[in-house]
Design an enzyme around this catalytic site. Structure first.
Site, PDB file in Angstrom:
ATOM      1  N   THR A 101       0.988  -0.919   0.531  1.00 14.69           N
ATOM      2  CA  THR A 101      -0.496   0.024   0.109  1.00 14.69           C
ATOM      3  C   THR A 101       0.430   1.566   0.062  1.00 14.69           C
ATOM      4  O   THR A 101       2.198   1.632  -0.164  1.00 14.69           O
ATOM      5  CB  THR A 101      -0.768   0.353   0.938  1.00 14.69           C
ATOM      6  OG1 THR A 101      -0.130   0.397   2.031  1.00 14.69           O
ATOM      7  CG2 THR A 101      -1.950  -1.064   1.175  1.00 14.69           C
ATOM      8  N   VAL A 160      14.107  -1.380  -0.812  1.00 16.40           N
ATOM      9  CA  VAL A 160      15.306  -0.748  -1.130  1.00 16.40           C
ATOM     10  C   VAL A 160      16.307  -0.635  -2.202  1.00 16.40           C
ATOM     11  O   VAL A 160      17.124  -1.277  -2.232  1.00 16.40           O
ATOM     12  CB  VAL A 160      16.672  -0.968   0.258  1.00 16.40           C
ATOM     13  CG1 VAL A 160      17.520   0.149   0.169  1.00 16.40           C
ATOM     14  CG2 VAL A 160      15.685  -1.068   1.595  1.00 16.40           C
ATOM     15  N   GLY A 214       4.730   4.294 -13.401  1.00 23.41           N
ATOM     16  CA  GLY A 214       3.919   3.203 -12.514  1.00 23.41           C
ATOM     17  C   GLY A 214       5.387   2.953 -11.774  1.00 23.41           C
ATOM     18  O   GLY A 214       4.961   2.195 -11.322  1.00 23.41           O
ATOM     19  N   GLU A 217       5.851   7.280  -7.149  1.00 22.10           N
ATOM     20  CA  GLU A 217       5.350   7.042  -5.771  1.00 22.10           C
ATOM     21  C   GLU A 217       3.995   7.571  -5.814  1.00 22.10           C
ATOM     22  O   GLU A 217       3.502   8.456  -6.488  1.00 22.10           O
ATOM     23  CB  GLU A 217       5.995   7.895  -4.788  1.00 22.10           C
ATOM     24  CG  GLU A 217       7.677   7.172  -3.607  1.00 22.10           C
ATOM     25  CD  GLU A 217       7.008   6.052  -3.292  1.00 22.10           C
ATOM     26  OE1 GLU A 217       6.550   5.730  -2.194  1.00 22.10           O
ATOM     27  OE2 GLU A 217       7.607   4.521  -3.719  1.00 22.10           O
ATOM     28  N   ASP A 228      11.385   9.206  -0.225  1.00 22.51           N
ATOM     29  CA  ASP A 228      11.133   8.116  -0.261  1.00 22.51           C
ATOM     30  C   ASP A 228      12.962   7.664   0.006  1.00 22.51           C
ATOM     31  O   ASP A 228      12.832   6.537   0.004  1.00 22.51           O
ATOM     32  CB  ASP A 228      10.967   7.915  -1.993  1.00 22.51           C
ATOM     33  CG  ASP A 228      11.369   5.970  -1.786  1.00 22.51           C
ATOM     34  OD1 ASP A 228      10.108   5.386  -2.232  1.00 22.51           O
ATOM     35  OD2 ASP A 228      12.312   6.424  -3.452  1.00 22.51           O
ATOM     36  N   LYS A 232      14.500   5.212   2.475  1.00 18.13           N
ATOM     37  CA  LYS A 232      15.915   3.622   2.227  1.00 18.13           C
ATOM     38  C   LYS A 232      16.919   4.039   2.897  1.00 18.13           C
ATOM     39  O   LYS A 232      17.436   2.995   3.462  1.00 18.13           O
ATOM     40  CB  LYS A 232      16.135   4.165   0.481  1.00 18.13           C
ATOM     41  CG  LYS A 232      14.879   3.297   0.237  1.00 18.13           C
ATOM     42  CD  LYS A 232      15.156   3.812  -1.531  1.00 18.13           C
ATOM     43  CE  LYS A 232      13.585   3.440  -1.956  1.00 18.13           C
ATOM     44  NZ  LYS A 232      13.439   4.343  -4.084  1.00 18.13           N
TER      45      LYS A 232
END
Ligand SMILES: NC(=O)c1ccc[n+]([C@@H]2O[C@H](COP(=O)([O-])OP(=O)(O)OC[C@H]3O[C@@H](n4cnc5c(N)ncnc54)[C@H](OP(=O)(O)O)[C@@H]3O)[C@@H](O)[C@H]2O)c1
Length: 347
Positions: A101, A160, A214, A217, A228, A232
């Site tokens: 999700t 990651v 795609g 985020e 993001d 990581k």
């Protein structure tokens, strides 16, 4: 001997749908090579959930998503409005939960409660969603086999760098070595945007292209403002560098203030600007940052194209290890979830 394991997919967006495809396309290989068969007993999205002891057909779930409908519209075992946590409560024992999700850095939900509920029920968890780990790594490690032998597995190699095995390389293959420094480009969206802007594209066009593939985020400000990549770094620091780390410990700067002129000026100087994740030794630990950085063109991370990510570990006895991946869609991220799934099912 055939090992049969039940799985549940929570999140059926770019990654979850790729995972449905991969579970189908790789099923013969997984059966022959590893003696494993996975049956999808649950699936959930923002509209609800579907549950089936007999197994959901991935093609039917994919068809529902292609129509823009919720998986809860699949007739048998459909529960419109059922929450992800409620779905986890209904899963049979020994189900492996596959979570993809969106990242929510304020609450971590729904992923965080999915992890708590699943691990609390002794269900193994595979994450593509970084949010729960970025916000609560120590808590989730303590509930899982990362903190206690015999506890349910928690795996997150997709978190990651997609299929880039940053975690496995750092944890398993550098066993016995000290990591002196780690440099990485781990956000595909900003890497794509920077390389497209360098070639004359506009920032808005470049971001739209990464969304079309795609790869961005759900909330793309997480990409372009550096969060993001910072998520990581938090996971890498905790899992590989063994330094208890929270988001506030990472200095973060995104790419939104960079101009095409600055990128081209760097090229003219023989450099290339990347959004660099950096762990550098400082005292007994590591100083952590994410920021746009100009690297010389012969640096392994400067040679990468717009659809590549990479990592360089500098070590005391294993030398300098560099690794890159080229990913043009979310399938390699689904492949990383599959490798975690196989590891759990075969151990
Ligand atoms: N895209 C990539 O290349 C990539 C790579 C590595 C990791 N990831 C991570 O993977 C995760 C998913 O990325 P994505 O690109 O697949 O996102 P996405 O396309 O936006 O899909 C998100 C999915 O989660 C569902 N969802 C949203 N809120 C929910 C809720 N409260 N309860 C249950 N389901 C909910 C959505 O439902 P609906 O279908 O009903 O909208 C959708 O199916 C993110 O955490 C991301 O950071 C993505």
């Amino acid at each position: 001997v055939l090992t049969r394991r039940s799985v549940a997919l929570i999140g059926l967006g770019n990654v979850g749908r790729s995972l449905l495809q991969v579970l189908r396309s790789q099923a013969p290989l997984v059966r022959e090579r590893y003696g494993c068969e996975f049956r999808i007993v649950g699936a959930g999205d923002s509209g609800g959930a579907a549950v089936s002891q007999a197994g959901l057909d991935p093609a039917v779930a994919l068809a529902a998503k292609a129509r823009g409908a919720s998986v809860a519209s699949i007739a048998a075992g459909a529960f419109p409005g059922m929450s992800a946590v409620e779905l986890v409560r209904r899963l049979p024992a020994r189900t492996i939960v596959l979570e993809s999700t969106p990242v929510d850095l304020r609450t971590g939900q729904p992923g965080l409660d999915v992890c708590r509920e699943a691990l609390g029920r002794e269900l193994d968890v595979v994450l593509a969603n970084k949010g729960p780990l970025a916000l609560a790594y120590a808590e989730l490690a303590a509930l899982s086999d990362l903190g206690r032998a015999g506890a349910p597995a928690l795996r997150f190699s997709a978190c990651v760098g997609g299929a880039l095995p940053t975690i496995h390389l750092g944890v398993r293959d550098l066993a016995g070595s000290r990591i002196l420094r780690a440099e990485a480009v781990l956000n595909g969206t900003t890497q794509g945007i920077l390389r497209m802007m360098e070639a004359g594209g506009s920032y808005a066009e470049a971001l739209a292209e990464m969304q079309r593939r795609g790869l961005a985020e759900t909330d793309p400000t997480l990409d372009v403002e550096g969060w993001d990549a910072a998520n990581k770094v938090v996971i890498l620091a905790n899992a590989v560098l063994r330094q208890p780390t929270r988001l506030a410990d990472v200095a973060v700067e995104g790419i939104t203030r960079l101009t095409a002129e600055e990128l081209r000026a760097a090229t003219a100087r023989g450099e290339r600007v990347v959004l660099l994740c950096l762990a550098e030794r400082a005292g007994d630990g590591y100083r952590l940052s994410v920021r746009p950085t100009a690297l010389p063109l012969d640096h392994p991370l400067a040679r990468m194209g717009g659809d590549e990510m990479g990592i360089v570990y500098y070590t005391d006895i294993s030398g300098r290890l560099s690794m890159t991946t080229r990913e043009t869609d979310p399938v390699p991220t689904a492949a990383a979830m599959l490798r975690d799934l196989i590891e759990i099912a075969t151990s």
